[in-house]
Design an enzyme around this catalytic site. Sequence first.
Site, mmCIF file in Angstrom:
data_model
loop_
_atom_site.group_PDB
_atom_site.id
_atom_site.type_symbol
_atom_site.label_atom_id
_atom_site.label_comp_id
_atom_site.label_asym_id
_atom_site.label_seq_id
_atom_site.Cartn_x
_atom_site.Cartn_y
_atom_site.Cartn_z
ATOM 1 N N HIS A 68 0.504 -1.139 0.053
ATOM 2 C CA HIS A 68 -0.258 0.688 0.162
ATOM 3 C C HIS A 68 0.604 1.413 -0.035
ATOM 4 C CE1 HIS A 68 0.875 0.055 4.121
ATOM 5 N NE2 HIS A 68 0.067 1.002 4.148
ATOM 6 N N HIS A 83 1.978 7.024 0.003
ATOM 7 C CA HIS A 83 1.097 5.612 0.786
ATOM 8 C C HIS A 83 -0.827 5.650 0.285
ATOM 9 C CE1 HIS A 83 -0.623 4.964 5.200
ATOM 10 N NE2 HIS A 83 0.337 4.161 5.415
#
Length: 160
Positions: A68, A83
Amino acid sequence: MLNLFKKKSKSVEVLAPLTGTTLSIEEVPDPVFSEKMMGEGIAIKPTTDTVVAPFKGTVKMLMPNSGHAVGLLSEDGLEILIHVGMDTVELQGKYFKPHVKAGDRVKTGDMLLTFDKEAIEKEGYETVTPVIVSNSTNHTAVCKGEPGMIKAGDLIMTVE
């Protein structure tokens, strides 16, 4: 007296790694980002599911087991963290597909990762994506423009 030994700073342009709507970092619904504990930056509420390299450099880090988040190092020493989402590490890689690994060299616009935006949101996770200068103590970031729609590849900040 003129200091001939002073190193001239070079600015690095950081392009949008996603298409979506920009937000100020203070609007991110996580104090780790909104209070700039990770560094200065900007956030993007994505409308697409592809993250691309915002500059030429090296993949410094890809979150293991989750995919992620990705960290990049520019040729000029700038470190950026992208992020995707808030608390999406909890998905343990579900809905994320990395297209790079740590150590890979990337060019501006190269695909870094893809994700299933709708599935992540359906599971109750926010997909707002901070783009952070993770070594901001060494740099000054200037985020560009007012919040609004941007496309991957548009200039989002200049870092000195």
